[in-house]
Design an enzyme around this catalytic site. Structure first.
Site, PDB file in Angstrom:
ATOM      1  N   SER A  14       3.286  -3.496  12.451  1.00  0.00           N
ATOM      2  CA  SER A  14       2.547  -2.456  12.194  1.00  0.00           C
ATOM      3  C   SER A  14       1.108  -2.557  11.671  1.00  0.00           C
ATOM      4  O   SER A  14       0.081  -2.161  12.495  1.00  0.00           O
ATOM      5  CB  SER A  14       3.197  -1.232  11.551  1.00  0.00           C
ATOM      6  OG  SER A  14       3.450  -1.752  10.321  1.00  0.00           O
ATOM      7  N   ARG A  35       5.209 -12.875  18.197  1.00  0.00           N
ATOM      8  CA  ARG A  35       6.439 -13.676  18.436  1.00  0.00           C
ATOM      9  C   ARG A  35       7.634 -12.823  19.306  1.00  0.00           C
ATOM     10  O   ARG A  35       8.456 -13.429  20.122  1.00  0.00           O
ATOM     11  CB  ARG A  35       7.133 -14.112  17.160  1.00  0.00           C
ATOM     12  CG  ARG A  35       6.717 -15.569  16.813  1.00  0.00           C
ATOM     13  CD  ARG A  35       7.485 -16.283  15.996  1.00  0.00           C
ATOM     14  NE  ARG A  35       7.260 -15.985  14.618  1.00  0.00           N
ATOM     15  CZ  ARG A  35       7.298 -16.623  13.620  1.00  0.00           C
ATOM     16  NH1 ARG A  35       7.413 -18.100  13.809  1.00  0.00           N
ATOM     17  NH2 ARG A  35       7.176 -16.346  12.527  1.00  0.00           N
ATOM     18  N   LYS A 109      -0.706  -8.254   1.749  1.00  0.00           N
ATOM     19  CA  LYS A 109      -0.762  -7.978   0.273  1.00  0.00           C
ATOM     20  C   LYS A 109       0.398  -8.369  -0.310  1.00  0.00           C
ATOM     21  O   LYS A 109       1.390  -7.608  -0.608  1.00  0.00           O
ATOM     22  CB  LYS A 109      -0.788  -6.465   0.090  1.00  0.00           C
ATOM     23  CG  LYS A 109      -2.165  -5.867   0.952  1.00  0.00           C
ATOM     24  CD  LYS A 109      -2.193  -4.351   0.852  1.00  0.00           C
ATOM     25  CE  LYS A 109      -3.671  -3.921   1.272  1.00  0.00           C
ATOM     26  NZ  LYS A 109      -3.787  -2.324   1.430  1.00  0.00           N
ATOM     27  N   GLY A 137      -7.584  -2.603   0.828  1.00  0.00           N
ATOM     28  CA  GLY A 137      -7.911  -1.075   0.550  1.00  0.00           C
ATOM     29  C   GLY A 137      -7.032  -0.295   1.237  1.00  0.00           C
ATOM     30  O   GLY A 137      -6.051  -0.652   1.341  1.00  0.00           O
ATOM     31  N   LYS A 192      -0.706  -3.428  -6.793  1.00  0.00           N
ATOM     32  CA  LYS A 192      -0.455  -1.854  -6.569  1.00  0.00           C
ATOM     33  C   LYS A 192       0.720  -1.711  -5.985  1.00  0.00           C
ATOM     34  O   LYS A 192       1.435  -0.418  -6.111  1.00  0.00           O
ATOM     35  CB  LYS A 192      -1.805  -1.166  -5.924  1.00  0.00           C
ATOM     36  CG  LYS A 192      -1.757  -1.623  -4.404  1.00  0.00           C
ATOM     37  CD  LYS A 192      -1.260  -0.718  -3.617  1.00  0.00           C
ATOM     38  CE  LYS A 192      -1.371  -0.835  -2.219  1.00  0.00           C
ATOM     39  NZ  LYS A 192      -0.721  -1.917  -1.497  1.00  0.00           N
ATOM     40  N   ASP A 245      -6.538   1.992  -3.289  1.00  0.00           N
ATOM     41  CA  ASP A 245      -5.062   1.679  -2.518  1.00  0.00           C
ATOM     42  C   ASP A 245      -4.223   2.230  -3.379  1.00  0.00           C
ATOM     43  O   ASP A 245      -2.898   2.643  -2.874  1.00  0.00           O
ATOM     44  CB  ASP A 245      -5.176  -0.011  -2.711  1.00  0.00           C
ATOM     45  CG  ASP A 245      -4.297  -0.505  -1.474  1.00  0.00           C
ATOM     46  OD1 ASP A 245      -3.704   0.587  -0.776  1.00  0.00           O
ATOM     47  OD2 ASP A 245      -4.053  -1.677  -1.302  1.00  0.00           O
ATOM     48  N   ASN A 257       6.480   1.073  -0.104  1.00  0.00           N
ATOM     49  CA  ASN A 257       6.810   0.604  -1.624  1.00  0.00           C
ATOM     50  C   ASN A 257       7.218   1.927  -2.429  1.00  0.00           C
ATOM     51  O   ASN A 257       8.083   1.772  -3.105  1.00  0.00           O
ATOM     52  CB  ASN A 257       5.735  -0.116  -2.187  1.00  0.00           C
ATOM     53  CG  ASN A 257       5.514  -1.342  -1.488  1.00  0.00           C
ATOM     54  OD1 ASN A 257       6.446  -2.264  -1.648  1.00  0.00           O
ATOM     55  ND2 ASN A 257       4.498  -1.718  -0.846  1.00  0.00           N
ATOM     56  N   GLU A 282       6.330  -5.222   0.447  1.00  0.00           N
ATOM     57  CA  GLU A 282       5.915  -6.366  -0.467  1.00  0.00           C
ATOM     58  C   GLU A 282       6.260  -6.410  -1.805  1.00  0.00           C
ATOM     59  O   GLU A 282       6.470  -7.169  -2.410  1.00  0.00           O
ATOM     60  CB  GLU A 282       4.537  -6.739  -0.075  1.00  0.00           C
ATOM     61  CG  GLU A 282       4.136  -7.306   1.506  1.00  0.00           C
ATOM     62  CD  GLU A 282       4.680  -8.881   1.447  1.00  0.00           C
ATOM     63  OE1 GLU A 282       4.926  -9.421   0.641  1.00  0.00           O
ATOM     64  OE2 GLU A 282       4.531  -9.281   2.739  1.00  0.00           O
TER      65      GLU A 282
END
Lengths: 345, 529
Positions: A14, A35, A109, A137, A192, A245, A257, A282
């Protein structure tokens, strides 16, 4: 002398697709490496990547490719938007084709679990490239695809990277700011995500704005602590890649998250949440890396450690919350931190 | 240096510094440059002893000032040119390769004869052979690599800096491994000692007056180094800028002189030179005893920030002290280890014997492309400064990996850490005052040395540090004995004394100094396990 004719984006998820779209809309010819055969065909034939970016019509300037060599040979600037878990492997392959004059920018990130390396450190290790940058950002891809005014920050130790990234990214709906604090900008975007999980938990438990403010401000303070240890400027965390962010990620259900935290508070189990989520959160991995790093370096991060205990030690949220609230109160501004920060001015 | 090169370098330095200065200060009048130079020179002269020379210099600057006030813009330009030329003449040494070759051969013999006259004991201990100081030099590392690279481009040798003896040790080492002469910038204070000055003049040194702080002088110096590199003269820089005061490996590397490498490389590429490459060879120098250790650590321990950048009155300025140092080295069979580290290009990539650069994954790198701006080779000061910063980081890493641990470092480190443990709450200054009264059982020292040695050996196997070949297979008590012998003989006070089965620190400052060589490896953690 070699001439380059395209901007490269590596990663067709995305975020990679969104960046390619943003660059294409800005008049750049974009080579988007991916891929996944299905996404490749979808972009090639329909200018869409329905697997990741819904029905949104993508810029026609995007040329999908499954050949990394083509990206390495045709693009002066290459943006890598690959999850941290695969970042090294793909960057190594890219390293077989890039040359010393090219620019590589990380848009991921995350931190590498085994080594605790940041993505720009991995680029430095896996390629010969020196002109490295990071893009970070408050950028929810859905809003960028809609064309809502947004901003990002490009950080690099090389002015040329900042200047060229500004040229290719800046548009009437996307503004780019430059920074020389590569470490701070990269860490801001990474850490963050853990605070966003905490924030999701607070919302999931039905707490109000007081709790949110507590999580955000103390979260930033924890980010500064790690940042200072690693040589970042404390002021960077007040900027787009830190506070900016965080404001987005910690309050929007569009953030993966945040959703992890929210569903955890609702009683769902982590494996189930991650399985249902299409993309990678992440922050889950980052919480573990930060826990290991801070334990080794004796840095006290109560909120981030609390998130780690919930995610990896199955500690009940109520216990963690109670421990956090019962900690001895310290000065809000740590005097050692203030001294370190002022010595950097 | 070939006469045609010398002439070209002088002309080029004046031309480049002038045009750079004018370009940088385009919005300011030319007299700003002259004013700035006069101001700094006057300030320097005020702080120096009044001599005939300083009087003449002051007169010169007065004359320049007068001319500046009445001169046209063209005349001011000529004045700047004149100043640059004056600085250039001061800097350029009288280096002559023939004299260099002679000097490097005669230096060890000359020193040996001097030593024999003051120490018959030394003479008899080596009889019938003359004791040779250069025999005490252990040269190791990438010798073949540096020998190969000398033919493929220009080398910049960057040793760490412990002592003023470094220049002499490096001069001998370079000669011993049959490298051609290197030229290097040496502080004026190195020329104050009459014996050493003779050899310094002829070992390829050009004079650097570190008290001259005018930017015009610094620019002239840097441009001089750049031009010599472009002419293919191998250079030696001490990138730390000054001797390590604390005994630690350099933490801060000065970028100014180091940055001349990239500038010369780009100029070489633009001129289409056949061998444009410039190779960086870091090098570590490790002594069991450091000539000026007492003065250096004393300077370090003065209030932070007040230590002197230039020390003129230390052990190096006293001929007898140097001879005493050399006598001690010979008596003790002491070693000075010079280790040539793996070579790198100006961008920190590893370089092989063919001069080819490789990235961290072993892929060949075309380094000329680092210098491209939109497809063409070009200078970019901000980019090139960043390249130099990154190179400095690589040099630092190389120093740490190639730091050779000697017996004095190891024993000092273990003893100092054990003493520190006795007083965990004390700051450094109180600790140094207090431990003078303290003592340690030898057994405790040996036990800790065993632990640390085991850790060091693992690090050596991983390539994270090096150990003196002589001690690597010795028992801890033999290592300790060797260190104690060294600590007893040379310094004005015994550093560490053994009485029975206990050790008594007599000079904690020096103990701290020698222990610092092992700082930043986290070795103290190994003493706990």
């Amino acid at each position: 002398m070699q001439s380059y004719h395209s901007v490269g984006v590596v990663g067709g998820g995305s975020w990679g697709t969104t960046l390619a779209h943003l660059l294409g809309k800005n008049g750049n010819r974009v080579l988007l490496w991916l891929r996944d055969e299905e996404s490749y065909q979808d972009i090639k034939n329909n200018h869409r990547n329905r697997k990741h970016t819904y029905e949104i019509a993508l810029s026609e300037k995007i040329c999908p490719t499954m050949d990394l060599e083509e990206v390495g040979k045709s693009c002066e600037i290459i943006v890598i938007a690959i999850p941290s878990s695969n970042f090294r492997q793909v960057t190594y392959l890219l390293g077989n084709h890039v040359k010393a004059d090219q620019i590589v920018i990380s848009a991921c990130k995350g931190l590498e679990p085994q080594t605790h390396y940041s993505m720009t450190e991995i680029i430095r290790e896996e390629t010969c490239v020196k002109k490295i940058g990071v893009l970070s950002g408050p950028n929810l891809f859905q809003e960028i695809l809609k064309g809502s005014p947004s901003a990002g920050v490009i950080a690099s130790e090389y002015q040329e990277v900042i200047k060229k990234a500004e040229e290719i990214f800046s548009s009437s709906f996307y503004k780019i700011y430059g920074s020389n604090d590569l470490v701070g900008v990269e860490l801001g975007g990474v850490m963050k995500n853990v605070v966003a999980i905490a924030s999701g938990i607070a919302d999931g438990l039905g707490f109000g704005n007081n709790t949110k403010a507590l999580v955000l401000t103390r979260g930033i303070s924890e980010m500064v602590k790690v940042g200072l240890k690693l040589g970042a400027s404390p002021w960077t965390f007040n900027g787009l890649s830190g506070l900016g962010d965080m404001l987005v990620t910690c309050s929007s259900p569009l953030s993966r998250n945040y959703r992890v935290g929210y569903y955890l508070a609702q009683g769902q189990k982590l494996p189930q949440i991650l399985e249902e989520m299409k993309a990678v959160a992440e922050g889950v991995n980052t919480a573990k890396v930060l826990h290991e790093y801070c334990r080794a370096n004796q840095i006290d991060l109560p909120i981030m450690e609390g998130v780690y205990q919930i995610l990896y030690e199955n500690k009940p949220i109520s216990h963690v919350l109670s421990e956090l609230m019962n900690r001895l109160a310290h000065l809000e501004m740590d005097t050692n931190l203030l001294q370190t920060a002022s010595s950097m001015e | 240096m070939k006469p045609e090169h010398k002439e070209w370098i002088m002309q080029e330095v004046v031309k480049r510094v002038l045009s750079d200065k004018i370009a940088k200060t385009s919005k300011m009048p030319l007299e700003t440059i002259i004013h700035d130079t006069i101001y700094h020179e006057k300030k320097r002269l005020e702080q120096e002893k009044r001599t005939k020379r300083t009087f003449q210099e002051a007169q010169y600057w007065k004359k320049i000032h007068k001319k500046m006030l009445s001169g046209s813009e063209e005349e001011k330009k000529s004045l700047i040119q004149e100043i640059i030329l004056r600085f250039s003449h001061e800097i350029v040494g009288n280096f002559n390769p023939k004299v260099y070759s002679f000097s490097t051969k005669i230096l060890p013999i000359g020193l040996s004869i001097l030593l024999n006259t003051i120490s018959p004991g030394v003479l008899f201990s080596h009889f019938p052979k003359l004791p040779d100081v250069s025999d005490r030099l252990i040269i190791q590392g990438e010798i073949e690599l540096i020998q190969a690279l000398q033919h493929l481009g220009t080398i910049i040798l960057v040793p760490n800096h412990n002592s003023n003896m470094d220049s002499i040790a490096m001069g001998l080492a370079i000669h011993k491994i049959q490298l051609p002469p290197f030229i290097y910038g040496a502080g004026l204070n190195l020329f104050t000692n009459s014996i050493i000055s003779y050899f310094m003049n002829n070992l390829g040194a050009y004079k650097v007056d570190r008290k001259k702080s005018a930017s015009l002088y610094k620019d002239t110096l840097k441009e001089y180094a750049t031009c010599t590199l472009e002419c293919g003269y191998h250079n030696l820089f001490f990138p730390g800028g000054t001797r390590s005061r604390s005994g630690e490996i350099e933490e801060h590397i000065k970028l100014g002189l180091l940055g001349t490498g990239i500038k010369a490389y780009i100029n070489n590429l633009q001129k289409g030179k056949e061998k444009p490459n410039i190779f960086i060879v870091p090098c570590t120098i490790s002594y069991q005893l450091v000539l000026e250790a007492e003065h250096l650590i004393e300077d370090y321990l003065k209030a932070t920030g007040k230590s002197r950048y230039i020390i003129e009155d230390d052990e190096f300025s006293k001929v007898r002290r140097i001879l005493n140092f050399l006598t001690s080295i010979l008596q003790l069979d002491s070693r000075i280890c010079i280790r040539f580290c793996p070579a790198m290009d100006l961008f920190g990539n590893r370089v092989d014997k063919q001069g080819i650069s490789y990235d961290k994954r072993g892929r060949v790198v075309d380094i000329s492309r680092y210098t491209w701006v939109n497809g063409k080779v070009a200078h970019d000061p901000q980019r090139d400064m960043q390249y130099t910063k990154e190179l400095a980081e690589q040099i630092k890493k190389s120093y740490y990996k190639n730091n050779v641990i000697m017996s004095t470092h190891l024993v000092a480190f273990v003893v100092f850490q054990l003493l520190k443990k006795h007083y965990p709450e004390m700051d450094l200054y109180r600790l140094l005052r207090t431990v003078k009264e303290d003592d340690l059982p030898l057994r405790e020292v040996y036990e800790s040395m065993e632990k640390i040695l085991a850790r060091i050996k693992k690090m050596v196997a991983n390539g994270d540090i090096c150990i003196d070949d002589h001690i690597k297979n010795l028992s801890v008590d033999a290592i300790c004995d060797e260190a104690l012998q060294h600590f007893r003989i040379y310094h004005s006070k015994v550093v560490l004394l053994r009485k029975g089965d206990r050790l008594y620190p007599q000079d904690p400052d020096l103990l701290f100094y020698y222990s610092n060589r092992l700082k930043k490896y986290d070795l103290e953690k190994g003493m706990e396990g």
